[in-house]
Write an enzyme that holds these catalytic residues in place. Structure first.
Site, PDB file in Angstrom:
ATOM      1  N   HIS A 406      -9.653  -3.970  -4.996  1.00  0.00           N
ATOM      2  CA  HIS A 406     -10.694  -3.122  -4.392  1.00  0.00           C
ATOM      3  C   HIS A 406     -12.100  -3.513  -4.841  1.00  0.00           C
ATOM      4  CE1 HIS A 406     -11.757   0.010  -1.796  1.00  0.00           C
ATOM      5  NE2 HIS A 406     -10.844   0.913  -2.128  1.00  0.00           N
ATOM      6  N   ASP A 410     -12.568  -4.346   0.865  1.00  0.00           N
ATOM      7  CA  ASP A 410     -12.693  -2.952   1.272  1.00  0.00           C
ATOM      8  C   ASP A 410     -11.449  -2.509   2.033  1.00  0.00           C
ATOM      9  OD1 ASP A 410     -15.230  -2.812   0.172  1.00  0.00           O
ATOM     10  OD2 ASP A 410     -16.215  -3.423   2.043  1.00  0.00           O
TER      11      ASP A 410
END
Length: 434
Positions: A406, A410
């Site tokens: 992450h 995204d």
């Protein structure tokens, strides 16, 4: 006689030490020239080492699981003959001066929990009471009956939760093991039958490939903030295409689902370059790769290995099938090279029919994504009937999971990538189009 010291050679660029994963000789064994005597594991591969001389093994540097630094003594061999002695003496001078100083490598003891205390030497161990002859003492039970049985039979009955008063002896009023067996057979519904046999406890030292897997997985989970996304895909048409291709394959390798999924991934990657990347978190640099060097997680007898399909995007379905088979066999047989086990930019992991409904695979660091197809199941679904309505039809469905880093990927990008893969495998003719 002369002693030859075999020092740990430099077996790879940037390698400072290697782990002993298997000794093929022990002190006292005779060893021949060019005979493999130890397997050493680096971060990249397992490397067998061969003896340059013939002789008798005197000392070895540590136990399985120990680390040996490059250039330090690995084994001491006693060689025979004056000429051999002269040659060995010259080689010893160029290497380590004192074998005994270098060879005293302490072996690593297994880690013992601090909660477990080792008994002191002065303590007297407990002894079990000696077995007594068959007892005639009464067993006071709910039925008030006296039962004759040996201590071993009584202990077994207690372990099974059986009241001996309920067991009917076959002869002379004495309950024997055979009577307990008969009672268990006819009263299994009462919960007396054991659910299984207990295995002996065992301690297994974590070494070699399993140790590398443990370290890599711990590093990945410790350093990477994972997130996972799962999507359901209809693979009915993909399976139909696969069957048609296999029917006309001739002498080519049989296609599994994996080459088709890899083809879909490779076609989707150019639109989502952040998926096919590696993140150097120390330098703060993400490298997005133009070519797809696809890691393929493969289960082996020693643990999970990840051989790499180089330039997967440039291979057709049959070439992918051949390379998958070749790399899987090389990994299982331990013949995969360090080049074949490194350099991946994206990984796919599949458990085949054991794939479950959904998975949350751990990223193969320093990559930023890993894809996990799950098993195919059949379910009724509503599908268009061609006349503006719908009908119920049996379809083949499969979930595709993806885990991403992450920090650099995204959620929207990961979901969009999986949706593109889904579009391709639900309309598989697109996989064959340019």
């Amino acid at each position: 006689m002369a002693k030859f010291i075999f020092n740990m050679p430099d077996i790879g660029e940037g390698i400072a030490e290697a782990e002993i994963v298997a000794w093929h000789v022990k002190p006292g064994d005779r060893i021949e020239e060019d005979q493999e005597f130890v397997d050493m594991m680096t971060d990249k591969a397992t490397v067998p080492l061969e003896s340059p001389v013939t002789g008798t093994v005197l000392e070895v540097a540590g136990e399985v699981g120990d680390m040996v630094a490059i250039g330090s003594a690995l084994v001491v061999i006693e060689v025979e003959g004056e000429e051999a002695a002269d040659n060995v003496a010259e080689r010893i001078e160029a290497e380590t001066p004192d074998a005994e100083d270098v060879m005293n490598v302490p072996s690593q003891d297994p880690v013992v929990s601090s909660e477990v205390e080792t008994p002191r030497a002065t303590e007297t161990p407990r002894t079990e009471p000696e077995a007594q002859p068959a007892s005639t003492a009464p067993d006071t039970t709910g039925l008030g009956k006296k039962v004759l049985a040996t201590p071993a039979v009584r202990q077994r009955a207690r372990n099974l939760g059986i009241d001996l008063a309920e067991v009917k002896p076959a002869e002379d009023g004495r309950v024997r093991h055979a009577d307990l067996d008969a009672f268990l057979a006819y009263n299994a519904g009462g919960g007396f039958a054991p659910s299984g046999k207990a295995r002996a406890d065992e301690q297994i030292r974590v070494i070699g490939l399993r140790k590398r897997i443990a370290q890599n997985m711990a590093e990945a989970k410790r350093n990477i903030p994972h997130f996972s996304y799962v999507e359901e895909c209809d693979v009915t048409e993909l399976e139909r295409l696969r069957a048609q291709l296999n029917d006309s394959r001739g002498g080519k390798a049989k296609l599994t689902m994996l080459p088709l999924l890899i083809a879909a991934i490779c076609k989707a990657v150019p639109k989502f370059p952040m998926i096919n990347a590696r993140y150097d978190d120390e330098a703060g640099v993400v490298t997005r790769y133009g070519a797809v060097h696809l890691g393929m997680a493969a289960q082996t007898g020693g643990g999970l290995m990840v051989p790499v399909i180089r330039d997967a995007q440039a291979r057709n379905l049959w070439q992918l099938a051949n390379e998958i088979g070749r790399l899987a066999e090389a990994a299982r047989s331990g013949k995969a090279t360090s080049e074949e086990l490194s350099g991946s930019t994206l990984t796919i992991t599949s458990l085949g029919p054991l794939g479950g409904v959904a998975t949350t695979p751990v990223i193969n660091r320093p990559e930023v994504a890993i894809i996990g197809p799950n098993r195919i199941i059949e379910r009724p679904m509503f599908v268009p009937d061609g006349m503006g309505g719908e009908r119920i039809e049996k379809r083949k469905l499969m979930n595709i999971s993806i885990s991403c880093d992450h920090r650099v990927v995204d959620g929207h990008d990961a979901a969009s990538f999986v949706q593109e893969v889904k579009r391709l495998i639900e309309a598989p003719v697109l996989l064959l189009a340019d």
